[in-house]
Each structure stands twice: as C-alpha cells, then as structure tokens.
Design an enzyme around this catalytic site. Structure first.
Site, PDB file in Angstrom:
ATOM      1  N   CYS A 177       4.320  82.199  17.574  1.00 38.54           N
ATOM      2  CA  CYS A 177       4.545  83.102  16.446  1.00 38.54           C
ATOM      3  C   CYS A 177       5.418  84.280  16.881  1.00 38.54           C
ATOM      4  O   CYS A 177       6.392  84.637  16.210  1.00 38.54           O
ATOM      5  CB  CYS A 177       3.216  83.600  15.897  1.00 38.54           C
ATOM      6  N   CYS A 178       5.100  84.879  18.028  1.00 41.27           N
ATOM      7  CA  CYS A 178       5.899  85.993  18.543  1.00 41.27           C
ATOM      8  C   CYS A 178       7.325  85.541  18.874  1.00 41.27           C
ATOM      9  O   CYS A 178       8.284  86.280  18.648  1.00 41.27           O
ATOM     10  CB  CYS A 178       5.254  86.596  19.789  1.00 41.27           C
ATOM     11  N   CYS A 180       1.666  93.789  14.884  1.00 37.23           N
ATOM     12  CA  CYS A 180       1.396  93.170  13.576  1.00 37.23           C
ATOM     13  C   CYS A 180      -0.077  93.343  13.217  1.00 37.23           C
ATOM     14  O   CYS A 180      -0.956  93.296  14.087  1.00 37.23           O
ATOM     15  CB  CYS A 180       1.748  91.687  13.625  1.00 37.23           C
ATOM     16  N   CYS A 207      -2.841  90.849  14.411  1.00 32.43           N
ATOM     17  CA  CYS A 207      -3.017  90.701  15.851  1.00 32.43           C
ATOM     18  C   CYS A 207      -3.313  92.022  16.560  1.00 32.43           C
ATOM     19  O   CYS A 207      -3.193  92.114  17.779  1.00 32.43           O
ATOM     20  CB  CYS A 207      -1.762  90.087  16.472  1.00 32.43           C
ATOM     21  N   CYS A 245       4.522  90.670  23.897  1.00 31.33           N
ATOM     22  CA  CYS A 245       5.095  89.705  22.957  1.00 31.33           C
ATOM     23  C   CYS A 245       6.287  88.971  23.560  1.00 31.33           C
ATOM     24  O   CYS A 245       6.702  87.936  23.043  1.00 31.33           O
ATOM     25  CB  CYS A 245       5.525  90.411  21.671  1.00 31.33           C
TER      26      CYS A 245
END
Length: 560
Positions: free
Chosen positions: A131-132, A214, A217, A240
C-alpha cells in the site's frame, strides 16, 4: 487495469547525477554543523526552482517556513494518499495561507476506489508495504525525479534509523541531493519555532500523535513510547520507504502482537481546557461581535491563551478590551502591551481618567478606582456594539460569581438580575438576546485558583513578575500589605516596610494587597495555593470589602 500516472510538477533536472553527487559530498562536510538558515540559504542559491520541500503536515511545517525565508514561493510536496486525517488536510490549507509556498500534491496512479477494486479493500491492513509503495513511494519517486534537491523534516531523535542523519546527504535512491535542515533539532525546538513564527502545526500533535501518517495506519502513543511506534501498529514496520535506501522494499512485513492503543481519557485539566475551548467556539459561531476583557491578570492571561488555542492556526477572531483605571501596576501594563504585539491583537482601551477629566465620574474619597470601571466598560461595549463579552471570572472566587451562569444575560443598561438566569443543561448555552442587550461569558467558571496555576505550569504560560515572590516596599492597612506608589501612599501611622511578597490577584495598586510569600516559581505557588483556605479576592482585594455584598451590587450595575 492500465493506469497512467499523473505528470510531475518539477522543472526537470539540468545537472547530471555525478554533478549532484559532488555537490552533496562537498556540502555534507561544509554544513555538517550548520544552522538551518545557513544550509537553506546555500540550497536556495544553488538550486533555485529545482529545489522542493517534502512535508507531511505534522510539526515539519516549520521546514517550508524556514525554506521560504530564503526561497519565496518554493514548491512544497504533499503526498495525497487519500487516507489523511481531516486535521492533516486542514494543516496543509493553513500552511498555504500562512507561508509563501506553492503546495504540490503528489498523487498515486490509482485512486483509493481503483486500488480497492484491483487489490481488495483495506490493503493497508493486509499488506501495508504494498500500500505504501503504491500510495507514497511511487508518487514521490515520480515527483522527485523532476527536481535536483529535496528538503525534508527528518530529525535524528525520530528513531534509531534516523539517528545518523546528516544536514546534507547524497540520496542514492533518488540520485539527488537531500537536505535535512532540522536534523539536530529537538521536538521542543521545533514547537518553539512554530509558536514564535506563527507556523500552523497539526492539531493531532496535542492528542498523542507525535508522528502522523495515514489515518488507518496511525494511532496515538503512550508517554515514553518511541514517537513512531504509532505508525503501522501491529506490524514490524516504522518507515514507509521515503527515507530508506529502498533495497528491502520487497521484503514482506509480518504482523506482530502489540498491546491495544492507550485509552484516550482526558485529565482533569484537559477536561477543563476542552470545556473552555468549546465555550469560545460556541459563542463565536453564534454571535457577531465578541470581545475579551484582558487586564493582564492571570485569569485573563489563561483565558486569552485558551482563545488562541481554540482558533489556532487562525488568529484570535475578536479584539481585547481593557478598562484602564490609571492605577495599574506597571508590570501588568507592560505585559498587556507585549502580549497584544505578540499575538497581533486589536486592543480597545477605555480609560477611567478620561471620565474623571471631563466630569462624567468623580474621584472616590478613598482614592480607589476599581469601583469606577462600570461606566467606561458599559460605554465601550455600546460603542463597539459588542454582543458577547468574555470575562475571566471563576465561581470559586466570590459568592456572587458562584451563582452566575457561564453565559449571563445583561439588559440594555448592562445590569444583571440574579433572579432571571437561564438554565444550562448538558453544556448547552443560550446567548440569544434582544437589541441593546448583550451576554457576559465566563469560560473559566468551573476552574479554581489551583486549576489555573496548574494549567499555567502545564502550558508554560509566562505571567507578570509580580505574581511571584519579590521584595517590595509595602505598608499595612486593613490586614493587607499595600504597595507604595504614586497612587498608593501610607497614611499617618502606617509604616513602610521592605517585605518579600507576591500578588495572588491584580487590580488597582490602591486596593490590591500582596501576601507574604517566598514562592518564586510556578511549582512553589502551586504548593502555596494548595494549602490556602481563603480565596484570592477575599484575602487581597479591598474593593470587595466595601460592603458584605460589594461584588453582587457592582455586578447588578453592570460590572463583572
């Protein structure tokens, strides 16, 4: 799915990678111990429009401000992941308004909806590394490729991985110069800079979020935890990929067992602060022309501090009003003027002396002027068309104040009727009034003197020096130590003595008594107040001793 990445915003590179590496290596030695201004002045001159600042909109907003001092209009890169806290977006917008920068949004190739359709919902819960990579690493790689150097807010105290961060580095992953001007700064230094220069910072910093990413997270951290331990909680991941060499980018991130996030319960002081801020926001949202009474005394200082927090990062949205008796302590007037200048406030001053000079008021036989404040106050309210007047009164001070509501209606003559007060259930306040009337509002109603001092300690709020023990020439009258001054002279038989004293409350020099004390620090004062059994007004204010109901009589006439 075929995707087309958004174009980059930078001007493109002119220098080769070898030229940039040589610049970075020379500057790393030259600026190893440089200040932020020194290295940023060099960066602005060397790279110009080819320089970009990366900002997460947490406390690192100080970095765009520092850079813009040397390169106005500099590009500020913001990763728009689609998962940000509302407070982060608000900080971004406030920064764009407050600082001469251009916000550049780095957008992922896929929207959140498109990513969910291709990889399944909540990828961040199952595979935060992927996702990162899609929402952060790829977009910033694309943007950075169009610049020659980037400025970051990375600091050595962030975590162990960043402890060796240099002021200038060669960024091998992005093949560009990396500048970390605040690498050696502490959190306290960052926040002090923001406060001094009016730089907006993320409100979540005060809610237990020292590192903000985010929303799905990021969690608050407990005192003593690693500041970045709230990032990707439950996974062996604290970066990240933006500030690492990215060689382990493909390494899977395994879930680990962690304790649940700490409960976010408010302390007693935090609950009082929250209530006061709520009152300020409610009144400002409902009424048109509020004003805050500011005397330079401790309660009005705390009240103004709360107002500033309530509307930060915007300025305080109303003026401050001081009814000047002409008998004020010089320390208080100096503090008032310095505070007005620091916060860029509009100060309205109503002077009792003007009323005496033109005959609207007469001097009292006892020489005190506090009881003469009512008419100048009411005239200032009428002239300013103020419909809400914030005051620092507390219910523990005096019995008349104990019976008054948080929002108190005053009639067209400014008078208060204690038999005609509105109910205040469930923290619901009713400021409605007819033309000509106004409301007095007391955000500190439920605070005690001890609460005020503990809050002053917690927030590190500066006060006029007379609130702390100091030597002063005083004389004894009616059981109080009065200061010797132009408006406060001893009578026959009253002996002047040099005493170690401080003031618990501040009014006229002619009617405010000092107390003998050796409390020179906030902590000393807190211990002293905790042991006292008499309120500050009862102990040191001669104007409250004129009659048994002196305060209530004046409140009925329009006084606070």
């Amino acid at each position: 799915m075929t995707t087309i990445a958004p174009p980059a915003h930078g001007p493109g590179r002119v220098r080769s990678a070898d030229e940039l590496r040589a610049l970075a290596e020379e500057a790393a030695v030259r600026f190893a111990d440089a200040t932020a201004d020194e290295v940023l002045a060099w960066a602005a001159e060397t790279f110009g429009s080819h320089l970009v600042v990366a900002c997460s909109m947490a406390a690192d907003t100080v970095v765009p401000h520092l850079t813009a001092r040397h390169l106005p209009g500099v590009d500020v890169l913001f990763l728009q992941t689609g998962y940000h806290f509302p407070e982060t977006i608000g900080t971004r917008d406030a920064l764009a308004h407050a600082v001469d920068v251009r916000i550049v949004e780095a957008l992922p190739a896929l929207t959140v909806a498109e990513q969910d359709a291709e990889y399944g919902p909540r990828l961040h819960e199952r595979d935060p590394q992927s996702c990162c990579a899609m929402r952060k690493v790829e977009p910033i790689n694309r943007e950075l490729a169009s610049y020659e150097a980037w400025v970051t807010g990375v600091r050595r105290e962030d975590n162990a991985l960043r402890a060796g961060t240099g002021i200038v580095e060669w960024d091998a992953a992005h093949q560009m110069v990396k500048i970390n001007p605040v690498a050696a700064w502490s959190t306290d230094e960052v926040m002090a800079y923001a406060a001094t220069h009016g730089v907006p910072v993320n409100l979540l910093l005060d809610e237990g979020y020292p590192s903000i990413g985010c929303a799905p997270c990021t969690r608050p951290v407990a005192p003593g935890e690693d500041p970045r331990s709230g990032r990707w909680a439950g996974f062996a991941k604290t970066e990240c990929g933006l500030h690492t060499d990215q060689q382990d980018e493909g390494t899977p991130v395994t879930a680990i067992q962690t304790a649940p996030p700490p409960a976010r319960t408010l302390s007693h002081l935090q609950a009082l602060e929250s209530e006061s801020i709520h009152i300020f926001r409610e009144i400002v949202s409902e009424l048109e022309r509020p004003v805050l009474l500011f005397s330079g005394g401790k309660d009005s200082i705390v009240m103004l501090h709360l107002a500033a927090k309530a509307f930060w990062p915007a300025p305080v949205p109303f003026p401050v009003l001081h009814v000047d008796t002409g008998h004020n302590f010089p320390e208080v007037i100096a503090y008032r003027d310095a505070t007005v200048e620091r916060l860029k406030l509009r100060l309205v001053v109503a002077k009792v002396q003007d009323y005496i000079d033109d005959g609207r008021l007469l001097e009292r036989a006892d020489g005190t002027r506090n009881p003469l404040q009512t008419q100048p106050l009411l005239d200032a309210i009428a002239e300013g068309r103020f419909d809400a007047v914030f005051g620092g009164g507390r219910r523990d001070e005096e019995k008349a104040r104990a019976k008054e509501r948080v929002v108190s209606l005053r009639d067209e003559f400014g008078a208060w009727d204690p038999r005609n007060q509105r109910p205040e259930l469930w923290n619901l306040y009713n400021p409605r009034h007819r033309p000509g009337e106004h409301v007095r509002v007391f955000p500190l109603s439920n605070w005690t003197e001890l609460d005020v001092w503990r809050y002053i300690a917690a927030e590190d709020i500066p006060l006029p020096s007379l609130y702390y023990a100091h030597e002063r020439d005083v004389f004894r009258r009616d059981g109080m130590w009065l200061a010797v001054g132009d408006v406060s002279r001893p009578r026959d038989g009253e002996r002047v003595e040099r005493r170690l004293v401080r003031y618990r409350t501040v009014g006229d020099m002619s009617c405010t008594g000092a107390v003998e004390s050796d409390a020179r620090t906030v902590e000393d004062v807190i211990q002293e107040v905790a042991l006292t059994r008499i309120t500050e007004r009862g102990a040191t204010r001669a104007d409250d001793r004129l009659t048994e109901a002196a305060m209530e009589d004046r409140k009925k006439e329009g006084y606070f």
